[in-house]
Design a protein around this motif. Structure first.
Motif, PDB file in Angstrom:
ATOM      1  N   ARG A 122      -0.923   8.370  -0.905  1.00 18.46           N
ATOM      2  CA  ARG A 122      -1.291   7.032  -0.428  1.00 18.46           C
ATOM      3  C   ARG A 122      -2.079   7.112   0.872  1.00 18.46           C
ATOM      4  O   ARG A 122      -2.689   6.141   1.283  1.00 18.46           O
ATOM      5  N   ARG A 152      -1.796   2.356  -3.037  1.00 15.70           N
ATOM      6  CA  ARG A 152      -2.757   2.553  -1.964  1.00 15.70           C
ATOM      7  C   ARG A 152      -3.313   3.975  -2.029  1.00 15.70           C
ATOM      8  O   ARG A 152      -2.702   4.861  -2.613  1.00 15.70           O
ATOM      9  N   SER A 156      -5.904   3.680  -5.825  1.00 15.89           N
ATOM     10  CA  SER A 156      -6.847   2.560  -5.744  1.00 15.89           C
ATOM     11  C   SER A 156      -8.284   3.055  -5.772  1.00 15.89           C
ATOM     12  O   SER A 156      -9.146   2.481  -6.446  1.00 15.89           O
ATOM     13  N   TYR A 181       1.293  -5.092  -6.979  1.00 18.05           N
ATOM     14  CA  TYR A 181       1.799  -4.403  -5.805  1.00 18.05           C
ATOM     15  C   TYR A 181       0.963  -3.172  -5.542  1.00 18.05           C
ATOM     16  O   TYR A 181       0.718  -2.414  -6.485  1.00 18.05           O
ATOM     17  N   PRO A 182       0.497  -2.940  -4.337  1.00 20.91           N
ATOM     18  CA  PRO A 182       0.614  -3.800  -3.165  1.00 20.91           C
ATOM     19  C   PRO A 182      -0.279  -5.046  -3.295  1.00 20.91           C
ATOM     20  O   PRO A 182      -1.292  -4.999  -3.993  1.00 20.91           O
ATOM     21  N   ALA A 183       0.104  -6.115  -2.597  1.00 19.62           N
ATOM     22  CA  ALA A 183      -0.571  -7.405  -2.738  1.00 19.62           C
ATOM     23  C   ALA A 183      -2.060  -7.311  -2.414  1.00 19.62           C
ATOM     24  O   ALA A 183      -2.878  -8.025  -2.996  1.00 19.62           O
ATOM     25  N   GLU A 184      -2.411  -6.396  -1.496  1.00 19.10           N
ATOM     26  CA  GLU A 184      -3.829  -6.258  -1.111  1.00 19.10           C
ATOM     27  C   GLU A 184      -4.717  -5.863  -2.292  1.00 19.10           C
ATOM     28  O   GLU A 184      -5.946  -5.951  -2.201  1.00 19.10           O
ATOM     29  N   ASN A 185      -4.092  -5.412  -3.392  1.00 18.77           N
ATOM     30  CA  ASN A 185      -4.882  -4.973  -4.545  1.00 18.77           C
ATOM     31  C   ASN A 185      -5.091  -6.070  -5.589  1.00 18.77           C
ATOM     32  O   ASN A 185      -5.463  -5.788  -6.727  1.00 18.77           O
ATOM     33  N   GLN A 186      -4.843  -7.337  -5.201  1.00 19.04           N
ATOM     34  CA  GLN A 186      -4.985  -8.461  -6.132  1.00 19.04           C
ATOM     35  C   GLN A 186      -6.393  -8.499  -6.742  1.00 19.04           C
ATOM     36  O   GLN A 186      -6.551  -8.559  -7.956  1.00 19.04           O
ATOM     37  N   LYS A 187      -7.398  -8.426  -5.893  1.00 15.49           N
ATOM     38  CA  LYS A 187      -8.798  -8.481  -6.357  1.00 15.49           C
ATOM     39  C   LYS A 187      -9.108  -7.299  -7.277  1.00 15.49           C
ATOM     40  O   LYS A 187      -9.751  -7.448  -8.311  1.00 15.49           O
TER      41      LYS A 187
END
Lengths: 373, 373
Positions: A122, A152, A156, A181-187
């Motif tokens: 990560r 992460r 990603s 998860y993680p939320a930052e990877n929604q897009k």
């Protein structure tokens, strides 16, 4: 829909795990069969006893939760893929602990293209970031679906590189398919659903708990022909994936790095213990015995490698043909046809147009050409 | 002195190479025997024909040059070591193309201690510089003689690290033993003569020509149990040493590095092709099946590993005993005694005090303790 409802009832029985669920399904032929079985019949199945036996025999299903699950599945547009279906990943199905049901968001057909797991730390170094991009791009351009875990770092970056190269990618989740998860990877997840798919064996709402990730990793490598570890510290979770891949008889490949770099401790050790050292994505084609393919692609002289491939080529045209039609006209079983077409797609002989339809790829071949640095 | 004069006469015959010289010596029993042989006898030896046969039969030796060679040898304090002598490196003697004569400046006895070739690019990166120092120090402290080629870069750094660690080192030259190349290594060469030795198969005055270095490399790896390549570009001469080591059935070991580093192109490829990846000098002990030794040394429980070792231990005391005396008292042939003592020295059981004399190393064991980072 009935099947899905029945499967959800079983999956909601507390304590009933993957392997025993598979055994029940094999014994009684279907989820409906398991639901109907009585105490005596159930008790004869190996490993079914105690609270699980009681719960199954009493038939008090958690139907309110079943309905909630169905609602969420519909909301997020996930579809069930059962182990006994053609869409289910061929290699994963071989595992004794393969899930009987996968929830899939996106393009299911990518699960049966040649897949390669690309995993790692990560917290990659600049070197790791550069290597995962270069290798994933090359592999995606050569026709591989890049499989990773949406974590992460290396995960990603592998997804992004595959997408940016116009390739396909599959993310295997350690939580419900309704959670990112993680939320930052929604897009990123949304892009993956467009160009590939998200996969989870977990019920909707399952949180991304630590214990889920090693289990998730078996699917990650289980789908794939091999697992490439780009960078991994001495105790990285990517090493679990590598070990699972070995147990599953998959190739394990690793990128070497400086002995002084903490992020290469795990990868160097893997190589020392027998993982194949990767200098270039073509090394991976080579290692997976697809070296000849790479060469053929470079030489632009693509020829069918077997009688089966020749036969299938004759069934295809430049117009999409459904795989069922190919089975009928070739007289070959669907398992042979689907796996052969997947390999032919990697070789650039044919091209999937979605919905289990294929065309000849003569015109489209450029997309699969191996890029030379 | 007569033997040396006779050998020099033969070595000065134009066109007579190592392998044919060895064949002549084997056929006629000695250099003197070759010098006395007549045309018919010489012509019966395989490969002896044409100008070489004529020159040998005519017996016009270049005695002025022989005398000049003897003078230079005396001036620089080099001594001849013949293939049939015990001082000659045991492993090197096994090679079909081993030189019949080595010129040695310094401590000849280091040639029969466990040797490891440490080689690499003349233009190392900071990483390579650090790794060669760490590994050579560790290996020297564990009792290995570090063998290298006195070249710029990795070679010089390997020699220096061994010397700085209080260990021993051997430099194999690609020119006459009277020449130091590159000139900037004059001081280093003097240190090596003090704490180890310089070795060359070439006549005095031989310039450091390009063609000499691949030949030199066979001696470098031939003396050694294995060859460690620390850093090497895609076309580095160190790869020649690695290939020779493989042909000679020696272990090839390499330090991995970034795929993006030009100086690691060759080492990464070596690992890909089967060389052992080295993360730590203990990996090398392990790979050479000396892992148990390293462990024993760490545990400070040093026990003889074989009956031969037990027997030899009984012949030794804390006072130096000559190897001939050990042979006599043990009843074992000198070849067995010398190779066993060399291994026992690596294990820290015995210690060479120079002049082929050995003592028990119980008190001296500390010097051989493996350092733990």
């Amino acid at each position: 829909m009935d099947t899905l409802r029945d499967m959800l009832r079983l999956m909601l029985v507390p304590g009933l795990g993957t392997v025993r669920l598979t055994r029940l399904l094999d014994t009684f032929g279907s989820a409906a069969g398991v639901l109907k079985a009585d105490f005596e019949e159930l008790a004869r199945v190996k490993g079914i006893s105690g609270p699980v036996l009681q719960a199954l025999a009493r038939k008090h299903w958690n139907d309110s939760e079943v309905e909630r699950q169905l609602e969420v599945l519909e909301t997020i547009g996930a579809r069930p893929v059962y182990r006994w279906q053609n869409e289910y990943p061929v290699y994963l199905a071989q595992l004794y602990d393969a899930p009987s049901l996968l929830f899939v968001r996106g393009k299911v057909e990518h699960l049966n293209r040649p897949c390669l797991a690309v995993v790692g730390t990560r917290g990659p170094s600049l070197y790791g970031r550069e290597m995962v991009r270069k290798l994933s791009e090359g592999l995606a351009a050569a026709g591989f679906t890049i499989v990773s875990g949406l974590a992460r770092g290396i995960d990603s970056l592998a997804h992004v590189a595959a997408l940016d190269a116009g390739g396909t990618t599959v993310a295997v989740l350690g939580c419900g398919a309704d959670r990112i998860y993680p939320a930052e990877n929604q897009k990123l997840a949304e892009r993956i659903i467009e160009q590939g798919c998200l996969v989870s064996e977990y019920l909707m709402g399952t949180p991304p708990e630590g214990k889920n990730f090693p289990r998730r990793n078996r699917i990650l490598s289980g789908i794939s022909l091999g697992a490439l570890v780009v960078e991994a510290g001495a105790t990285s979770g990517a090493l679990i994936t590598a070990n699972l891949a070995l147990e599953q008889n998959r190739e394990v490949l690793a990128v070497p790095g400086s002995i002084l770099s903490p992020a290469s401790q795990g990868t160097n050790r893997l190589i020392q213990e027998g993982a194949k050292l990767v200098r270039d994505y073509r090394d991976i084609l080579e290692e997976l015995n697809l070296g000849a393919v790479a060469q053929q692609i470079e030489m632009k002289e693509i020829l069918p490698a077997s009688d089966t491939e020749s036969l299938l080529l004759k069934q295809l045209t430049t117009e999409p043909v459904h795989i069922d039609e190919v089975c009928r006209s070739s007289g070959l079983p669907v398992s042979t046809v689907s796996s052969t077409l997947a390999m032919m797609e990697l070789k650039g002989l044919v091209k999937s147009t979605g919905n289990m339809q294929y065309v000849l790829a003569r015109e489209a071949r450029q997309e699969y050409r191996v890029k030379v640095d």
